[in-house]
Write an enzyme that holds these catalytic residues in place. Sequence first.
Site, mmCIF file in Angstrom:
data_model
loop_
_atom_site.group_PDB
_atom_site.id
_atom_site.type_symbol
_atom_site.label_atom_id
_atom_site.label_comp_id
_atom_site.label_asym_id
_atom_site.label_seq_id
_atom_site.Cartn_x
_atom_site.Cartn_y
_atom_site.Cartn_z
ATOM 1 N N GLU A 94 0.829 -1.202 0.000
ATOM 2 C CA GLU A 94 0.000 0.000 0.000
ATOM 3 C C GLU A 94 0.864 1.253 0.000
ATOM 4 O O GLU A 94 1.953 1.274 0.579
ATOM 5 C CB GLU A 94 -0.926 -0.010 1.221
ATOM 6 C CG GLU A 94 -1.947 -1.146 1.132
ATOM 7 C CD GLU A 94 -2.899 -1.232 2.322
ATOM 8 O OE1 GLU A 94 -3.979 -1.825 2.145
ATOM 9 O OE2 GLU A 94 -2.555 -0.748 3.411
ATOM 10 N N CYS A 107 3.598 8.694 0.465
ATOM 11 C CA CYS A 107 4.132 7.782 1.475
ATOM 12 C C CYS A 107 4.243 6.405 0.818
ATOM 13 O O CYS A 107 3.226 5.816 0.447
ATOM 14 C CB CYS A 107 3.208 7.743 2.688
ATOM 15 S SG CYS A 107 3.715 6.560 3.942
ATOM 16 N N CYS A 114 7.078 -6.682 6.745
ATOM 17 C CA CYS A 114 8.153 -5.938 7.400
ATOM 18 C C CYS A 114 9.141 -6.883 8.073
ATOM 19 O O CYS A 114 8.759 -7.952 8.546
ATOM 20 C CB CYS A 114 7.582 -4.970 8.433
ATOM 21 S SG CYS A 114 8.834 -3.832 9.104
ATOM 22 N N CYS A 118 7.598 -4.203 15.499
ATOM 23 C CA CYS A 118 6.967 -3.189 16.344
ATOM 24 C C CYS A 118 5.527 -3.605 16.667
ATOM 25 O O CYS A 118 4.739 -3.862 15.756
ATOM 26 C CB CYS A 118 6.978 -1.834 15.639
ATOM 27 S SG CYS A 118 8.628 -1.309 15.139
ATOM 28 N N CYS A 121 2.263 -1.561 15.239
ATOM 29 C CA CYS A 121 2.131 -1.324 13.796
ATOM 30 C C CYS A 121 1.465 -2.508 13.114
ATOM 31 O O CYS A 121 1.877 -3.660 13.306
ATOM 32 C CB CYS A 121 3.526 -1.082 13.205
ATOM 33 S SG CYS A 121 3.513 -0.823 11.423
ATOM 34 N N GLY A 165 7.144 -1.745 5.609
ATOM 35 C CA GLY A 165 8.522 -2.217 5.573
ATOM 36 C C GLY A 165 9.522 -1.296 6.249
ATOM 37 O O GLY A 165 9.229 -0.131 6.538
ATOM 38 N N CYS A 339 -0.538 6.519 9.695
ATOM 39 C CA CYS A 339 0.717 5.895 10.125
ATOM 40 C C CYS A 339 0.449 4.628 10.945
ATOM 41 O O CYS A 339 -0.329 4.644 11.878
ATOM 42 C CB CYS A 339 1.516 6.859 10.991
ATOM 43 S SG CYS A 339 2.403 8.077 10.035
#
Length: 348
Positions: A94, A107, A114, A118, A121, A165, A339
Amino acid sequence: MKNKKKDIRALSKEQLQDFFISIGQRPFRGKQVYEWLWSKGAHTFEEMTNLSKETRQILEENFVINHIQVDEMQRSKDGTIKNAVKLHDGFTVESVLIPTYSRTTACVSSQVGCSLDCKFCATAKLKRMRNLNPDEIYDQVVAIDQESRLYNNRPLSNIVFMGMGEPLMNYNNVLKSIEMITSPEGLGMSSKRITVSTSGVPKMIKKLADDEVKFNLALSLHSAIDEVRTQVMPFNQTFPLEDLKESLLYWYQKTNKKVTYEYLIWKDINDSQRDIEALVEFCKLIPCKVNIIEYNPIDDGMFQQADSKITDRYQNALEKSGITVTVRRSRGKDIDAACGQLANKSSK
């Protein structure tokens, strides 16, 4: 039978020229094809109208253009656009267009899934399936630029590597994509308008400095206390804050460029006076600015946005110490484009 055709955008201009020499044609044809692939964004060899039909046929037989496809586009009520981008092998990533009064920002994603873990996320919940190639990153920017011109009547002004990522875990491809984005033979954008955001890989931050990159560096910090940071970003155990500080100091000494720290504030996690003081102390290391970002929930309820009074306390303490701080409101929350929310909800 496996496709033996080569990805033509993996070739340099010189390699394309060599190919044309090898088939008995003039080397300038390589330059023409290179221009079609990068400056003009050709999706097919048929579009290359200044080449003969025979030459286009030869290209068709030997090469493939692995162009992305915008599989689904969603528009937020605040004007943000999210693209579900289908790659040539069926994977989806995306990318997001964020328009404001003063700028239009792309963005972009650098990995399918990834490499890091985290906990706050959504992308981290997907394992890393593969790195994106330079052309796949470049194509995301081109698609967003076209949408910005169409819907906002203005070109793209900024690019942030803050999508899916960890960019520094796909180092070579990310740098190659930026080389093409900034090249006059590509999009010709200024490096000053590009920001690469990392969760903090010290060795690679030093490599950026050694490679004398011209773009900006942002760091997802979220805590300046090791045990708190490890709680929310478990890989911090491998790359502790002491190592991170050393790499940031090295970055500044080599580049003379300040760093932006991205910072989320969560209830009962990093909302104490101790957390505030630790961040202020961390910020004294090198010239920097702090972006306090509104947290966007990812459904599991473990993380909750801290009270706005805590944000004010952070802001006041940082400003009192002469540190530039901005509080950033989230965009595109209604389409999961903010985000930390990118997770291919549109794909199966």
